[in-house]
Write an enzyme that holds these catalytic residues in place. Structure first.
Site, short mmCIF file in Angstrom:
data_model
loop_
_atom_site.label_atom_id
_atom_site.label_comp_id
_atom_site.label_asym_id
_atom_site.label_seq_id
_atom_site.Cartn_x
_atom_site.Cartn_y
_atom_site.Cartn_z
N HIS A 12 31.61 98.09 9.85
CA HIS A 12 31.37 98.99 8.73
C HIS A 12 32.29 98.72 7.54
CE1 HIS A 12 34.21 102.38 10.43
NE2 HIS A 12 34.87 101.61 9.59
N HIS A 59 37.04 107.67 5.56
CA HIS A 59 38.21 106.89 5.17
C HIS A 59 38.91 107.58 3.99
CE1 HIS A 59 35.62 104.01 7.33
NE2 HIS A 59 36.71 103.34 7.60
N HIS A 193 41.28 94.24 14.09
CA HIS A 193 41.77 94.13 12.72
C HIS A 193 43.02 94.95 12.53
CE1 HIS A 193 39.08 97.66 12.33
NE2 HIS A 193 39.34 97.85 11.06
N GLU A 240 39.68 101.93 15.93
CA GLU A 240 38.38 102.55 15.61
C GLU A 240 37.27 102.09 16.55
OE1 GLU A 240 37.67 101.86 11.44
OE2 GLU A 240 36.88 99.86 11.73
C1 DHB Z 1 38.20 97.34 6.03
C2 DHB Z 1 37.96 98.70 6.02
C3 DHB Z 1 37.47 99.32 7.12
O1 DHB Z 1 37.18 100.65 7.14
C4 DHB Z 1 37.22 98.63 8.26
O2 DHB Z 1 36.77 99.32 9.32
C5 DHB Z 1 37.45 97.27 8.30
C6 DHB Z 1 37.94 96.62 7.17
C7 DHB Z 1 38.71 96.66 4.83
O3 DHB Z 1 39.07 97.33 3.87
O4 DHB Z 1 38.75 95.42 4.83
FE FE Z 2 36.88 101.57 9.04
#
Ligand code: DHB
Ligand code: FE
Length: 283
Positions: A12, A59, A193, A240
């Site tokens: 997402h 977010h 991430h 997440e």
């Molecule tokens: C980013 C933002 C998100 O909410 C996510 O789940 C993954 C990456 C981003 O800003 O790169």
């Molecule tokens: Fe996210």
């Protein structure tokens, strides 16, 4: 009776929605991801669900530090497109399903979950990136959407086990809804991430592969892990993936995986899956 016919997993990240808006799906950079959406779109066109139950997170768009619900459900008839600071994406508002959303809210409260019931819940990239990659919105969005948002940004956040149980409660709630609706559940978010701190940019494809294997075949083993386990293996923001556990909890114990794709780019491990529910009633 309403029934869940399958579950989808999708990233997402905002970059996905931005690639859609720029019509950049076939660039060398994005093709490996958008090729992964093709079988998902084809599956949706075949199944033609009435409703998506979309597990995602806010977010700091609709909620901020003053109020962060652990769980929130959107009951509006129409969900606004949020402005995340660079203007709204050029998308029409997303239809909701007020009746089913209220039924879900009542049912999961009876099971001990206490979501914030939101009459207005503008959707940010957490919902819109997957929706715009999976569906065309002209002449209109093809499906009604019930967002169920889980706090994954600010500790204390719900445990993996709790999220898996939320999925199961949602499954029972759908099964007790009298209207004959086809429902698809979506789990969204990046796999590995980390967007902050010393390990900024950390991606762990080996762990992402193991996560997807276990999500399909032994999701309880993931639900027993702690936040810290996910953070060590996949980076801080990979926590997440508890949103994927919500989706998996809403499906039959055994699922048929009919699509799986993995790509990593920018800052995130992108996973895509389609699981067919093996217990949903005859079509
Ligand atoms: C980013 C933002 C998100 O909410 C996510 O789940 C993954 C990456 C981003 O800003 O790169
Ligand atoms: Fe996210």
């Amino acid at each position: 009776m309403a029934r869940i016919v399958g579950g989808l997993g999708s990233p997402h990240a905002p970059a996905v929605g931005a690639a859609v808006d720029r019509h950049d799906e076939d660039s060398a950079y994005w093709k490996p991801l958008f090729d992964g959406y093709r079988p998902m779109r084809a599956w949706l066109e075949r199944e033609r669900p009435d409703v998506f139950i979309l597990f995602s997170n806010d977010h700091f768009t609709s909620f901020f530090l003053d109020v962060i619900p652990s769980f929130a459900i959107g009951v509006a008839a129409l969900h606004e497109i949020a402005d995340e600071g660079w203007g709204k994406r050029p998308l029409p508002a997303v239809p909701g399903d007020t009746d089913l959303a209220w039924h879900l809210a009542r049912s999961i409260v009876e099971e001990g979950f206490d979501p914030a019931v939101c009459h207005r819940l503008p959707l940010d990239h957490g919902c819109l990136s997957p929706l715009s990659a999976l569906s065309s919105w002209t002449p209109q969005w093809p499906v009604r959407v019930i967002p169920i948002l889980v706090n994954v940004l600010h500790f204390p956040i719900p445990t993996p086990a709790r999220c898996f149980e939320l999925g199961r409660a949602v499954r029972r709630a759908v099964a007790s809804y009298p209207d004959d609706l086809k429902v698809v559940v979506l789990g969204t978010g990046g796999l590995s991430h980390q967007l902050t701190g010393e390990r900024f940019g950390y991606i762990n494809p080996d762990w992402d592969a193991e996560f997807l294997d276990r999500l399909e075949r032994e999701p309880e083993s993931l639900a027993r892990l702690k936040h810290q386990d996910f953070i060590e293996r996949g980076g801080t923001e990979s926590v997440e993936v508890i949103l994927w556990l919500c989706m998996r909890g809403a499906l039959s114990p055994r699922v048929r995986c009919v699509h799986r794709n993995y790509y990593h780019a920018t800052l995130t491990g992108y996973g895509q899956v389609v699981y067919e529910d093996t217990e949903s009633a005859a079509r």
